[in-house]
Scaffold this motif. Structure first.
Motif, PDB file in Angstrom:
ATOM      1  N   PHE A   1      -4.148  14.248  -9.103  1.00  0.00           N
ATOM      2  CA  PHE A   1      -2.739  14.489  -8.790  1.00  0.00           C
ATOM      3  C   PHE A   1      -1.901  13.759  -9.825  1.00  0.00           C
ATOM      4  N   SER A   2      -0.624  14.045  -9.856  1.00  0.00           N
ATOM      5  CA  SER A   2       0.222  13.229 -10.725  1.00  0.00           C
ATOM      6  C   SER A   2       0.932  12.187  -9.868  1.00  0.00           C
TER       7      SER A   2
ATOM      8  N   GLN B   1       5.576   5.734  -7.605  1.00  0.00           N
ATOM      9  CA  GLN B   1       4.447   5.149  -8.326  1.00  0.00           C
ATOM     10  C   GLN B   1       4.784   5.011  -9.809  1.00  0.00           C
TER      11      GLN B   1
ATOM     12  N   GLY C   1      -1.212   3.807   2.924  1.00  0.00           N
ATOM     13  CA  GLY C   1      -1.307   5.186   2.473  1.00  0.00           C
ATOM     14  C   GLY C   1      -0.224   5.598   1.492  1.00  0.00           C
TER      15      GLY C   1
ATOM     16  N   GLY D   1      -0.110   4.805  -1.552  1.00  0.00           N
ATOM     17  CA  GLY D   1      -0.678   5.007  -2.877  1.00  0.00           C
ATOM     18  C   GLY D   1      -0.625   3.781  -3.768  1.00  0.00           C
ATOM     19  N   LYS D   2      -0.865   2.609  -3.160  1.00  0.00           N
ATOM     20  CA  LYS D   2      -0.838   1.363  -3.927  1.00  0.00           C
ATOM     21  C   LYS D   2      -2.093   1.212  -4.788  1.00  0.00           C
ATOM     22  N   THR D   3      -3.216   1.667  -4.234  1.00  0.00           N
ATOM     23  CA  THR D   3      -4.481   1.458  -4.938  1.00  0.00           C
ATOM     24  C   THR D   3      -4.473   2.108  -6.317  1.00  0.00           C
TER      25      THR D   3
ATOM     26  N   ARG E   1       3.705  14.093   4.451  1.00  0.00           N
ATOM     27  CA  ARG E   1       2.664  14.124   5.469  1.00  0.00           C
ATOM     28  C   ARG E   1       3.306  14.169   6.832  1.00  0.00           C
TER      29      ARG E   1
ATOM     30  N   ASP F   1     -11.321   7.292   2.819  1.00  0.00           N
ATOM     31  CA  ASP F   1     -10.273   8.235   2.481  1.00  0.00           C
ATOM     32  C   ASP F   1     -10.802   9.658   2.598  1.00  0.00           C
TER      33      ASP F   1
HETATM   34  P1  ADP Z   1      -2.579   2.521  -0.028  1.00  0.00           P
HETATM   35  O1  ADP Z   1      -3.530   1.724  -0.872  1.00  0.00           O
HETATM   36  O2  ADP Z   1      -1.156   2.255  -0.363  1.00  0.00           O
HETATM   37  O3  ADP Z   1      -2.862   2.391   1.432  1.00  0.00           O
HETATM   38  P2  ADP Z   1      -3.933   4.672  -1.229  1.00  0.00           P
HETATM   39  O4  ADP Z   1      -3.834   4.214  -2.614  1.00  0.00           O
HETATM   40  O5  ADP Z   1      -5.208   4.459  -0.503  1.00  0.00           O
HETATM   41  O6  ADP Z   1      -2.771   4.035  -0.380  1.00  0.00           O
HETATM   42  O7  ADP Z   1      -3.523   6.205  -1.226  1.00  0.00           O
HETATM   43  C1  ADP Z   1      -3.559   6.979  -0.076  1.00  0.00           C
HETATM   44  C2  ADP Z   1      -4.034   8.368  -0.377  1.00  0.00           C
HETATM   45  O8  ADP Z   1      -3.084   9.048  -1.141  1.00  0.00           O
HETATM   46  C3  ADP Z   1      -5.312   8.437  -1.157  1.00  0.00           C
HETATM   47  O9  ADP Z   1      -6.036   9.518  -0.658  1.00  0.00           O
HETATM   48  C4  ADP Z   1      -4.882   8.715  -2.567  1.00  0.00           C
HETATM   49  O10 ADP Z   1      -5.863   9.385  -3.288  1.00  0.00           O
HETATM   50  C5  ADP Z   1      -3.680   9.596  -2.316  1.00  0.00           C
HETATM   51  N1  ADP Z   1      -2.693   9.534  -3.362  1.00  0.00           N
HETATM   52  C6  ADP Z   1      -2.274   8.437  -4.020  1.00  0.00           C
HETATM   53  N2  ADP Z   1      -1.325   8.761  -4.908  1.00  0.00           N
HETATM   54  C7  ADP Z   1      -1.124  10.088  -4.807  1.00  0.00           C
HETATM   55  C8  ADP Z   1      -0.253  11.032  -5.463  1.00  0.00           C
HETATM   56  N3  ADP Z   1       0.596  10.637  -6.401  1.00  0.00           N
HETATM   57  N4  ADP Z   1      -0.321  12.313  -5.087  1.00  0.00           N
HETATM   58  C9  ADP Z   1      -1.179  12.721  -4.147  1.00  0.00           C
HETATM   59  N5  ADP Z   1      -2.020  11.900  -3.489  1.00  0.00           N
HETATM   60  C10 ADP Z   1      -2.007  10.597  -3.815  1.00  0.00           C
END
Ligand code: ADP
Ligand code: MG
Length: 690
Positions: free
Chosen positions: A276-277, A282, A308, A310-312, A453, A556
Motif C-alpha cells: 500500500f502507499s 504516515q 492499528g 499504522g505505527k509499525t 474502517r 494481523d
Molecule cells: P499499529 O502498529 O499502529 O497498531 P500497524 O502498523 O500494525 O498499526 O498497522 C495496522 C494495519 O494497517 C496493518 O495491517 C498494516 O499492514 C496496515 N497498514 C499500515 N499502513 C497502511 C496504509 N498506509 N495503507 C493500508 N494499510 C496500512
C-alpha cells in the motif's frame, strides 16, 4: 551559569568547627524517622502501614487524602432527630461497654447542657479508656437504634475532623480514622520541610510554603484551602519533573549523533515492497523523522497513534534509515514475548529487502547472540539491548514502551553512544500524561488509520450467556470469517498461562467449536512454532486462534473479524483495547465480545472499564478513562521507570499547572538550587542536575 555565593564569614576569621544550630530550623533528616516513633505505633501497626507504602514521617505527611468528608451541621442534643448525619459536641458523663454477639459496643452518655444522649461505637473497645467522664468530645453520626451512632469523632481538644475530615486511601487493616490520628501526630513535623521552590518564584506565583501546603491538605478549613495546598504540592512535583526533562533536552543539544542524511535507495525499495502507499499522516510522520535524522543531534521523538493506525510501518522506516547507512537499527520491546512478536512482524519484509534481522533473547546461545548483535536490525527487550552495548553500530532505536515509561531506559540509551530514538506507545496515552513524561520529545501523531474502517462492534456478555457468544462466533465462521478466543489472564507464569490456553483450545475443539479447526498460540511456543501457527491462520488453515495476550501485537489477519475475550474483567483497559485492535483490520464488520462474570460480582472499576470499551473504540478517550480509574501513579508504571509517583498531581485537571511548571522549568534550567536534590532522587545517576 555559575551561582554567585555571598560571603558569609569575615575573611579574617576562621569559621568555628560547627555553626550553632538556629532554633526552629528545619531538620529534613527527621522526616525519615520511622513510624514506630509515633505514639501508639507498635510492630504490628508498623507492618500494616508499610503495606500501604508508609514507612516514615515523610511518607505519612505526603499521603494525600483522597477526598474530604463534607461538613455537617452541628446541632444541640435536645434537637436531635431525623436521619441526617449531624455533629454534636459535649462532655462525657459516663462510659460503659458490653458485648452483643460478636459486636463490642462502647456507650458514652454525652451532655451538652441541652440534653444528653447515649453515643455508641462499635468494635472499638479501646475507646472506653479515652472516654473518661468530663472529657470533651465532638461527634459526627446520626441517631440510631442505640442512641447516637458515631461515625467519626474527636476526643479532647477537638481538631474539628468531624467538620471536614480528610479521607485517606486506607486499607481494611487500618481504618481511616486511625490514619487521621497518626497524620495528626506527624503534622508536628511539617516544619522540618525545606521549601525547595525558589523564593522568588514562589512569591511571584503567590504559592504557600511546602510545610503550610502539607498542613492544609490534612487539616483544611475548606475544600478550597485543601485544593490550594494540593496545587502547591502538585506544582512542585511537576516542576521537578519538567526541570529534569528540560535539562535532559538541553544536554541532548550537546550530544552528537550521526546524521543520516536523505532517504536513499533502500527506502525506495521499502516503499515499493509495501502493498500500500503511506497515508498522509504516515507521510507526515516520516518527513518529521527524516528531518530529525538529518541532524547531528540525537532524535528523541514520540510516535503517537491509536492501535492499528499504522505505527509499525513508520517504525520500520526509521530502522531502515539506519541500515541504509550500513549502520544498525534496534527494536526494543518491554517483554521477550512481545519482542518475539515484533520480530515475526518485521522479519518477512526485511528478508524481502535483503536486510538481516535477528531476534536477541536471553535464551539464545552465545554464538547466536553474537551473530544477532551484528545483524542490520536487532529485535529484543530493553534490558537485552542495553546490555548489548556490543551492538556493532547502533544508529536508530525504536522503543516500544507499552505503558512503561522508560526514563531510565532513555537514560541508558543516551549513554556512551547516542542513537536516534523513536518512542512508541502500544496504546494511546492521555495527552497531558504524554506532555508530563515525554515533555522533551517532539511528537508525531498518526491521527487516522489507513483506509476507512468500520468501528468494531463491542458487546459485553455475562458468562451465563456465553453460549450466545459462541453461537454468534460459529455463524460468522461458517460465513468464512476467522476468530480469536482470548483466554483469561491469570496471575501466573507464562507456562501456566500456556497450559491453560492449550486446555481451553482442547475443550473448545470438543465442545462449542467442534466443527472448526482450532489453533493455539501462547508465549511458550518458540518463535518458529508461533510463526507456523500464524502462517496457518493467515492461510485459513485454522478458523480460530485460541490465544493468550501474546497476540496483542503483530497478529494481523484482516479476515479475522471476531474476538471473544474470556473473563474480560480481569484485563486492563489498555490491554483490552490493544487486543481488540486485532480485529477490525479489514473491510468487513468486526465484533468483539467481552465475556465476564455477572455485573453484580464485578468491582466498580471493572464495570467502568467494560462499559467504556462498549461505548467507544477511540483509544485516546479510553486512555482518559484509564487515567481516571487508575490514577496517574499507576498509569505511569512508576516503579519500573524510576519516576516517583505523582502523588498530588491530578492530570485531568492540572493541565494549566503543567504549563506553568514547564515555563518555570525553562527559567530554571541553568540555575542550581535546592530543587536539584529532588531531581537527583527522581533521576538517579542522570546528569540532569545543573
Ligand atoms: P499499529 O502498529 O499502529 O497498531 P500497524 O502498523 O500494525 O498499526 O498497522 C495496522 C494495519 O494497517 C496493518 O495491517 C498494516 O499492514 C496496515 N497498514 C499500515 N499502513 C497502511 C496504509 N498506509 N495503507 C493500508 N494499510 C496500512
Ligand atoms: Mg503495531
Amino acid at each position: 551559569m555559575t551561582a554567585l555565593r555571598r560571603q558569609t564569614v569575615f575573611a579574617s576569621l576562621d569559621p568555628p568547627p560547627a555553626w550553632p544550630a538556629t532554633r526552629g530550623r528545619p531538620r529534613p533528616a527527621r522526616l525519615d524517622t520511622e513510624l514506630d516513633a509515633l505514639p501508639g505505633v507498635g510492630a504490628t501497626l508498623k507492618r500494616k502501614l508499610a503495606k500501604l507504602g508508609l514507612e516514615t514521617l515523610r511518607d505519612l505527611l505526603e499521603h494525600r487524602p483522597r477526598r474530604y468528608e463534607s461538613a455537617v451541621d452541628e446541632v444541640a442534643i435536645a434537637a436531635l432527630g431525623g436521619s441526617e448525619e449531624v455533629a454534636i459536641a459535649g462532655e462525657v458523663l459516663n462510659v460503659s461497654s458490653r458485648r452483643r454477639g460478636r459486636l463490642k459496643i462502647v456507650t458514652a452518655r454525652i451532655s451538652d447542657g441541652t440534653a444528653s444522649v447515649a453515643a455508641t461505637w462499635f468494635n472499638q473497645p479501646w475507646l472506653e479508656e479515652q472516654l473518661q467522664p468530663g472529657v470533651h468530645v465532638r461527634l459526627r453520626g446520626k441517631p440510631g437504634r442505640y442512641g447516637f451512632d458515631v461515625k467519626s469523632y474527636d476526643v479532647g481538644d477537638g481538631e474539628a475532623t468531624a467538620d471536614f475530615a480528610p479521607v485517606y486511601p486506607a486499607s481494611e487493616e487500618i481504618p481511616p480514622k486511625r490514619l487521621r490520628t497518626l497524620v495528626g501526630h506527624a503534622l508536628g513535623h511539617v516544619a522540618d520541610y525545606f521549601d525547595p521552590i525558589p523564593a522568588e518564584l514562589r512569591e511571584r506565583r503567590a504559592m504557600p510554603l511546602k510545610r503550610d501546603a502539607l498542613f492544609v491538605i490534612h487539616r483544611p478549613e475548606s475544600e478550597d484551602e485543601a485544593e490550594t495546598g494540593r496545587r502547591r504540592l502538585a506544582f512542585e512535583e511537576l516542576l521537578v519533573l519538567q526541570l529534569g526533562i528540560a535539562r535532559r533536552a538541553a544536554e541532548r543539544e550537546n550530544t552528537l549523533a550521526a546524521s543520516l542524511g536523505e532517504p536513499g535507495e533502500l527506502i525506495v525499495r521499502y516503499r515499493e515492497a509495501l502493498p500500500f502507499s503511506l497515508t498522509p499522516y504516515q507521510e507526515q510522520a516520516v518527513r518529521e523523522i527524516d528531518a530529525d535524522l538529518a541532524r547531528t543531534i540525537p532524535m528523541q521523538r514520540l510516535l503517537q497513534g491509536d492501535v492499528g493506525s499504522g505505527k509499525t510501518v513508520v517504525a520500520l522506516y526509521a530502522l531502515l534509515r539506519a541500515v541504509e547507512h550500513r549502520r544498525q537499527g534496534a527494536l526494543m520491546a518491554p517483554t521477550e514475548t512481545l519482542a518475539e512478536q515484533h520480530f515475526l512482524t518485521i522479519e518477512g519484509i526485511c528478508a524481502e529487502l535483503g536486510v538481516t534481522c535477528a531476534l536477541l533473547t536471553s535464551a539464545s546461545p552465545k554464538k547466536v547472540r553474537t551473530a544477532a548483535l551484528s545483524a542490520d536490525v536487532v529485535v529484543g527487550t530493553h534490558a537485552l539491548i542495553q546490555e548489548g552495548v556490543e551492538l556493532r553500530d547502533l544508529a536508530v532505536a525504536v522503543v516500544d514502551e507499552q505503558h512503561r515509561f522508560g526514563v531510565e531506559q532513555r537514560k541508558a540509551l543516551a549513554q556512551g553512544r547516542a542513537p536516534h530514538v523513536l518512542h512508541m506507545t502500544a496504546t494511546p496515552i492521555p495527552r497531558t500524561l504524554a506532555l508530563t513524561v515525554y515533555g522533551d520529545l517532539a511528537v508525531s501523531e498518526i491521527a487516522k488509520p489507513p483506509a476507512s474502517r468500520r468501528p468494531i462492534v463491542t458487546r459485553w456478555i455475562p458468562e451465563e450467556r456465553a453460549s450466545e457468544a459462541y453461537t454468534r462466533l460459529a455463524r460468522l465462521l461458517r460465513e468464512g470469517r476467522q476468530a480469536y478466543v482470548v483466554c483469561p489472564l491469570v496471575e501466573a507464569s507464562e507456562t501456566t498461562l500456556a497450559r491453560a490456553a492449550e486446555e481451553e483450545a482442547e475443550r473448545l475443539r470438543r465442545a462449542e467449536l467442534r466443527e472448526f479447526k482450532v489453533g493455539c498460540m501462547h508465549g511458550r511456543l518458540k518463535p518458529d512454532e508461533r510463526r507456523d501457527v500464524m502462517a496457518r491462520f493467515k492461510a485459513r488453515e485454522l478458523d480460530v486462534l485460541v490465544a493468550t495476550t501474546v497476540i496483542e501485537v503483530g497478529v494481523d489477519v484482516p479476515n479475522a473479524t471476531v474476538m471473544i475475550v474470556q473473563e474480560a474483567d480481569r484485563f486492563g483497559l489498555a490491554q483490552l483495547h490493544q487486543l481488540r485492535g486485532r480485529v477490525g483490520r479489514g473491510a468487513e464488520q468486526s465484533y468483539c465480545l467481552l465475556v465476564s462474570r455477572p455485573k453484580e460480582e464485578l468491582t466498580e472499576a471493572a464495570v467502568r472499564r467494560l462499559d467504556a470499551l462498549v461505548e467507544t473504540t477511540d483509544g485516546f478517550e479510553l486512555a482518559e478513562v484509564d487515567l481516571e480509574l487508575r490514577g496517574e501513579g499507576q498509569l505511569l508504571g512508576t516503579r519500573q521507570s524510576g519516576l516517583s509517583d505523582l502523588r498530588f498531581t491530578k492530570l485531568r485537571v492540572d493541565r494549566p499547572l503543567l504549563e506553568r511548571a514547564r515555563k518555570a522549568a525553562q527559567e530554571l534550567v541553568d540555575v542550581p538550587g535546592p530543587l536539584d536534590d529532588e531531581l537527583a532522587a527522581l533521576f538517579p545517576e542522570a546528569g540532569v542536575a545543573a
